[in-house]
Design a protein around this motif. Sequence first.
Motif, PDB file in Angstrom:
ATOM      1  N   ASP A 261      43.836 -47.197  68.381  1.00 35.72           N
ATOM      2  CA  ASP A 261      44.709 -48.351  67.949  1.00 35.72           C
ATOM      3  C   ASP A 261      45.348 -48.982  68.938  1.00 35.72           C
ATOM      4  O   ASP A 261      46.429 -49.710  68.826  1.00 35.72           O
ATOM      5  N   LYS A 262      44.781 -49.043  69.949  1.00 36.24           N
ATOM      6  CA  LYS A 262      45.223 -49.880  71.351  1.00 36.24           C
ATOM      7  C   LYS A 262      44.979 -51.210  71.079  1.00 36.24           C
ATOM      8  O   LYS A 262      43.993 -51.799  70.621  1.00 36.24           O
ATOM      9  N   THR A 263      45.927 -52.186  71.454  1.00 38.98           N
ATOM     10  CA  THR A 263      45.785 -53.706  71.364  1.00 38.98           C
ATOM     11  C   THR A 263      45.202 -54.432  72.726  1.00 38.98           C
ATOM     12  O   THR A 263      44.898 -55.214  72.649  1.00 38.98           O
ATOM     13  N   ASN A 264      45.757 -53.618  73.844  1.00 35.84           N
ATOM     14  CA  ASN A 264      45.612 -54.010  75.142  1.00 35.84           C
ATOM     15  C   ASN A 264      46.503 -55.286  75.303  1.00 35.84           C
ATOM     16  O   ASN A 264      46.458 -56.159  76.315  1.00 35.84           O
TER      17      ASN A 264
ATOM     18  N   GLN B 106      56.075 -39.906  65.813  1.00 39.06           N
ATOM     19  CA  GLN B 106      55.404 -41.454  65.540  1.00 39.06           C
ATOM     20  C   GLN B 106      53.911 -41.300  65.491  1.00 39.06           C
ATOM     21  O   GLN B 106      53.200 -41.731  64.532  1.00 39.06           O
ATOM     22  N   ALA B 107      53.460 -40.414  66.457  1.00 36.55           N
ATOM     23  CA  ALA B 107      51.753 -40.154  66.403  1.00 36.55           C
ATOM     24  C   ALA B 107      51.582 -39.495  65.204  1.00 36.55           C
ATOM     25  O   ALA B 107      50.432 -39.723  64.680  1.00 36.55           O
ATOM     26  N   VAL B 108      52.247 -38.454  64.945  1.00 33.69           N
ATOM     27  CA  VAL B 108      51.908 -37.582  63.643  1.00 33.69           C
ATOM     28  C   VAL B 108      51.840 -38.360  62.680  1.00 33.69           C
ATOM     29  O   VAL B 108      50.808 -38.556  61.890  1.00 33.69           O
TER      30      VAL B 108
ATOM     31  N   THR C 272      45.048 -42.129  68.185  1.00 28.95           N
ATOM     32  CA  THR C 272      46.050 -42.849  68.447  1.00 28.95           C
ATOM     33  C   THR C 272      46.527 -42.516  69.884  1.00 28.95           C
ATOM     34  O   THR C 272      46.570 -41.658  70.627  1.00 28.95           O
ATOM     35  N   ASP C 273      46.961 -43.729  70.775  1.00 23.39           N
ATOM     36  CA  ASP C 273      47.181 -43.733  72.006  1.00 23.39           C
ATOM     37  C   ASP C 273      48.740 -43.784  72.058  1.00 23.39           C
ATOM     38  O   ASP C 273      49.406 -44.108  73.237  1.00 23.39           O
ATOM     39  N   SER C 274      49.494 -43.156  71.167  1.00 23.24           N
ATOM     40  CA  SER C 274      50.854 -43.297  70.996  1.00 23.24           C
ATOM     41  C   SER C 274      51.594 -42.682  72.191  1.00 23.24           C
ATOM     42  O   SER C 274      52.440 -42.886  72.775  1.00 23.24           O
TER      43      SER C 274
ATOM     44  N   CYS D  82      38.373 -36.914  61.667  1.00 23.68           N
ATOM     45  CA  CYS D  82      38.949 -36.235  62.531  1.00 23.68           C
ATOM     46  C   CYS D  82      40.235 -37.045  63.146  1.00 23.68           C
ATOM     47  O   CYS D  82      40.090 -38.072  63.161  1.00 23.68           O
ATOM     48  N   LEU D  83      41.088 -36.393  63.565  1.00 27.92           N
ATOM     49  CA  LEU D  83      42.444 -36.990  63.848  1.00 27.92           C
ATOM     50  C   LEU D  83      42.606 -36.568  65.453  1.00 27.92           C
ATOM     51  O   LEU D  83      42.520 -35.237  65.727  1.00 27.92           O
ATOM     52  N   TYR D  84      42.899 -37.530  66.379  1.00 25.05           N
ATOM     53  CA  TYR D  84      42.947 -37.178  67.989  1.00 25.05           C
ATOM     54  C   TYR D  84      44.092 -37.902  68.498  1.00 25.05           C
ATOM     55  O   TYR D  84      44.430 -39.281  68.278  1.00 25.05           O
TER      56      TYR D  84
END
Length: 284
Positions: free
Chosen positions: A118-121, A169-171, A157-159, A184-186
């Motif tokens: 979910d990174k935008t850079n 928030q990551a959860v 998620t790179d939270s 799968c969640l990571y």
Amino acid sequence: MTTTVQQRRRALRKLHEASSIFVMPHPWDIGTARYLQHLGFKALATTSAGIAFSQGFPDMEWAVPRDMMLDHIREIVAATHLPVSADFESGYAHEPEGVASNVRICLAAGVAGLSLEDKTNDKNRPLFPVELAAERIAAARAVIDDVAAGAVLTATTDSLQGGGESFEQAVDRLIAYSEAGADCLYAPGALTREQIATLVKAVAPKSVQVLAHDPMLVSLKELEDLGVRCVSGGSGLCRVAWGSFMQAARDLAQGNLSAYETAVPFQEINGFFRQDLAKGRRSQ
């Protein structure tokens, strides 16, 4: 041993659905993929860092062009009969429609699964808004259901790695991604036992993946007991190799010829590939 794409996809899905844990290392070229297969691992994954560093790029979103990444993924898939999960970064698109189109191409490479970030850079907005991020996962899910039934979709998620968000928030993000269709969640990062247990419970019965890192705060057995199903090697093996190379090169640059003393004997590496070739390694 010949395996079909569907067999590989079923194999990866079974690993994620089993009660036992598995370790998924990340090769970065044909040779490393072949050696990891030789050691008996049950699945492999590509690494964006591995291909980036080998081609002289930093590991940042889309520094490795999409088509180069796809060629690399095809190369790893062709090198092994094991299921391969593709590190497909953030799907090489921002909007769900673009993600869907690129995921379709990635699946055509024969992968058993793929992961989407979910990174935008964008340093001013490092993560996609959770609603849009979930829509991107849903778009990928729809493509998988359409053309690659059984392929495992991992939502990352790179939270906790530069995303600037809390664990809570990551959860919440991973719950949204699970509801959007991720298998799968990571959440890469150094998680405590309590955090891992919270994450597993939040997305149950979906599979949870954790990142192997140094030092590991939790043992493999403890991770399994907590309900984790997959341990990702991430860029770890690649960085171990780079670390040895960089130190030896620095020593050599200073005139220290002892840098080669710790090298693996030529006969050991060459002998492995001679045996591997004799087994008909190209017949997958």
